[in-house]
Enzyme design. Structure first.
Site, PDB file in Angstrom:
ATOM      1  N   GLY A 348       3.163 -24.645 -15.334  1.00  0.00           N
ATOM      2  CA  GLY A 348       1.929 -24.533 -14.566  1.00  0.00           C
ATOM      3  C   GLY A 348       1.825 -23.180 -13.901  1.00  0.00           C
ATOM      4  O   GLY A 348       2.709 -22.337 -13.996  1.00  0.00           O
ATOM      5  N   VAL A 355       5.245 -21.239 -13.167  1.00  0.00           N
ATOM      6  CA  VAL A 355       6.447 -22.063 -13.114  1.00  0.00           C
ATOM      7  C   VAL A 355       6.860 -22.403 -14.539  1.00  0.00           C
ATOM      8  O   VAL A 355       6.020 -22.811 -15.359  1.00  0.00           O
ATOM      9  CB  VAL A 355       6.205 -23.362 -12.313  1.00  0.00           C
ATOM     10  N   LYS A 369      10.290 -20.558 -10.714  1.00  0.00           N
ATOM     11  CA  LYS A 369       9.014 -20.014 -10.254  1.00  0.00           C
ATOM     12  C   LYS A 369       9.125 -18.495 -10.287  1.00  0.00           C
ATOM     13  O   LYS A 369       9.937 -17.895  -9.581  1.00  0.00           O
ATOM     14  CB  LYS A 369       8.695 -20.505  -8.844  1.00  0.00           C
ATOM     15  N   ASP A 466       0.153 -27.201   3.574  1.00  0.00           N
ATOM     16  CA  ASP A 466      -0.596 -27.418   2.328  1.00  0.00           C
ATOM     17  C   ASP A 466      -0.080 -28.668   1.625  1.00  0.00           C
ATOM     18  O   ASP A 466       0.194 -28.642   0.419  1.00  0.00           O
ATOM     19  CB  ASP A 466      -0.504 -26.207   1.406  1.00  0.00           C
TER      20      ASP A 466
END
Length: 673
Positions: A348, A355, A369, A466
């Site tokens: 993603g 990632v 990442k 978040d």
């Protein structure tokens, strides 16, 4: 000839200087801000000083456990000191002496604090802590070396050894609940382990506490050659080398510890009479040693005060340097593991970069990442921040395994979580069928415990800022793991503790005080958690909730149905129903978390308690934030989203830049307790 008064002066300086040198660092410590603070020169501080100065002075105690209290009413202080069961009395008292000095320095005004050395633990509080089983706050450590082969056998041998030691410790009596021993392990190795409870616990409490530490091994030390799980009431450690004193383990707690055995005298000198010649030699040796020690001490002082002039954030202990080195991966290793960051391995794209899935040489699957190259931090700051985040260990947090720093490349290496993120299940009409009520309830509880750890139980207090369904990953057993915590601080340097000049989050999950004014606190995460709970209950996204032909705001729809007594309308129709009581209680808790008034929202500690105890009566929720935006169509929702995207140039005078985007990066704030 040196005068005796000068010698006395040198001795006094030596003793004073030795005490002034910085105390050895704790393995871990917590200053518990939420338990209250005291002011300088207050009665509480005086009582604390008196208590700590006399805590371990009782010479009748020879089993390494000290507890006492001092003061009256709200100024009363309670303290406990515990030494590892194999430590002799002198080392025990020396360890507690260091702990009393250092803990007060690190926690200068907190009423409750706890610190651990390798050989002892010290804690104090303004509440009674004797005879109370407490497993929080806690920490874990692990040996960086992996078990090379036959891990299943290694795991079985370790479990058998720890269970045997647990039984011994539990039966240890009221003076000492400690056991240590060894067992044969695969590959011609020997396993060494110890377990210990504070002896004020009952047998059942000790067993429950140790069971919890043993169950924590897979979360901290799975596949490792050693590790430890440490809580206020008990601890466990294992290694493939001997780390305790075997001769002291077998000695009964009530017998005094024997002094060190002196070496045998030379064979040519069997006369034990001490003559004047011997005394003269001894005086000369004392003078020489004292003088040499003084010279060394002066040099040490120069080095110490020179080091103090450096910025505190750039100081690293030897252990921390080793920890950073052990966390650092070679770039070529990661490049090979990810097949040169191929698109086939790409999992993603996030706000900080892509990632990738990877596989190390030993077969371990990882998530990598690859960070964007626009960081404003230097290499040392990057390493320090990674080290801090890597120390955060909890079963409901994605574990950071390490990092790679080479040229312009900055990589973060995480444990691989196979079931992707919660949003892939929850908002997919087919995959959502896998989320029955039992699994959703487990996910809600796991997220709550993970946030509670970040807010109250970790070494740093962390506000995620978040929390959303795409940042909740699911492991093979569908246990939730919070991701993207702690990393934003590495790259966004313009935040302060309570306000931010750049707001980046996800529309629908941001608390109103944060979205509108840049003010954030632990209650900001509580709001986001409440949105997540309502999404789990309804199976729909907060910002595009569909009610027939209408597009409504989920919070407004849930509030309206709650007031009208039709809360069952909120529940996902595809979910196989479970306990109606649990379902209604979760909707209730979700509405409490999204209340517009920050002060009305519960803390995560209260939320966890509400989820686990049905005997607690829940308060009536008040109007949620953004309720005035309910019953809006999609176009209006889009306009509202656009309306809070204030550009930086427009807001220079106000100092705020607000951006809300579904694909924006996470913002997490870390600050010491």
């Amino acid at each position: 000839m040196v005068s005796s008064s000068f010698l006395f002066f040198l001795s006094a300086i030596f003793i004073f200087s030795a005490q002034a040198v910085a105390q050895p660092a704790f393995l871990y410590n917590f200053c518990l801000n939420d338990k209250g603070n005291y002011s300088a020169n207050s009665t509480y501080e005086g009582n604390l000083n008196r208590l700590l100065s006399s805590l371990y002075s009782n010479t009748e105690i020879d089993y390494g456990f000290y507890n006492s209290s001092y003061g009256q009413n709200s100024d009363k202080v309670y303290a406990i000191g515990l030494c590892r069961g194999d430590v002799n009395l002198d080392d025990c008292r020396g360890c507690l002496n260091n702990a009393t000095s250092l803990l007060k320095q690190l926690c200068p005004n907190q009423k409750e604090a706890i610190g651990w050395y390798d050989e002892c633990m010290l804690r104090y509080s303004n509440r009674s802590i004797l005879g109370v089983e407490e497993t929080s706050p806690s920490f874990v450590m692990w040996n960086t070396n992996n078990v090379s082969a036959n891990y299943d056998q290694f795991k079985d041998d370790l479990r058998t050894l720890l269970e045997n030691l647990r039984s011994q410790a539990v039966a240890g009596g009221s003076l000492r609940k400690f056991a240590a021993g060894n067992a044969t392990a695969p590959n011609f190795q020997t396993l060494y382990a110890l377990v210990q409870c504070t002896p004020d616990l009952s047998e059942l409490e000790c067993q429950n506490c140790l069971d919890g530490t043993i169950r924590g091994i897979p979360q901290c030390c799975d596949g490792k050659q050693g590790g430890r799980v440490v809580t206020p009431s008990c601890n466990m450690r294992f290694e493939v080398y001997q780390f305790y004193t075997s001769t002291a383990v077998a000695s009964p707690p009530s017998s005094p510890v024997a002094p060190p055995v002196s070496p045998p005298p030379p064979l040519t000198n069997t006369n034990t009479t001490k003559g004047s010649g011997s005394n003269t030699s001894r005086i000369v040796i004392i003078i020489f040693v004292s003088t040499a020690a003084f010279v060394v001490l002066v040099i040490s002082f120069c080095i110490y005060f020179r080091a103090r002039r450096r910025p505190r954030e750039k100081l690293e202990t030897v252990d921390e340097i080793r920890s950073v080195e052990s966390l650092q991966f070679d770039f070529d290793t990661i490049r090979v593991a990810t097949d040169n960051f191929s698109d086939e391995n790409k999992l993603g794209q996030g706000g900080f970069g892509a990632v990738y899935k990877g596989r190390l040489f030993d077969g371990q699957v990882i998530a990598v990442k690859r960070l964007s190259m626009n960081s404003g931090q230097g290499n040392l700051e990057f390493k320090n921040e990674v080290l801090l985040v890597a120390k955060l260990q909890h079963r409901n947090l994605v574990r950071l395994l390490g990092f790679c720093l080479e040229g312009i490349e900055r990589l973060l290496i995480y444990e691989f979580v196979p079931n992707t993120s919660l949003d892939h299940f929850l908002f997919d009409p087919v995959k959502r069928l896998h989320l029955d009520w039992e699994r959703r309830y487990k996910i809600i509880g796991g997220i709550a415990r993970g946030i509670l750890y970040l807010h109250e139980d970790s070494r740093l207090r962390i506000i995620h800022r978040d929390l959303k369904a795409s940042n909740i990953l699911l492991d093979a057993e569908m246990n939730p793991k919070i991701s993207d915590f702690g990393m934003a601080k590495l790259f966004l340097l313009d935040q302060t503790q309570g306000n931010t000049s750049r707001i980046v989050g996800t529309y629908g999950y941001m608390a109103p005080e944060y979205a509108m004014h840049g003010q954030f606190s632990v209650k900001s995460d509580v709001f986001s958690f409440g949105v997540l709970v309502l999404e789990l209950m309804s199976g729909q996204k907060n910002n595009c909730f569909r009610n027939g032909e209408n597009v409504e705001d989920l919070l407004g729809y849930a509030w309206k149905n709650w007031r009208e007594g039709t809360a069952s309308n909120i529940v996902d129709s595809t979910m196989r129903l479970g306990s109606a009581t649990e379902i209604m209680r979760c909707i209730h808790i979700g509405l409490l978390c999204v209340q517009e008034n920050v002060a009305d929202r519960p803390t995560m500690a209260s939320v966890v308690l509400m989820l686990n105890s049905f005997s607690i009566t829940l308060p009536v929720p008040s109007q949620p934030a953004f309720f005035m935006h309910s019953n809006i169509d999609s176009e209006t929702a889009f306009q509202w989203e656009q309306s809070i995207q204030v550009t930086e140039s427009d807001e220079k005078s106000k100092g705020n830049s607000v951006q809300a985007s579904v694909n924006e990066a996470s913002i997490t704030e870390l600050y010491p307790r």
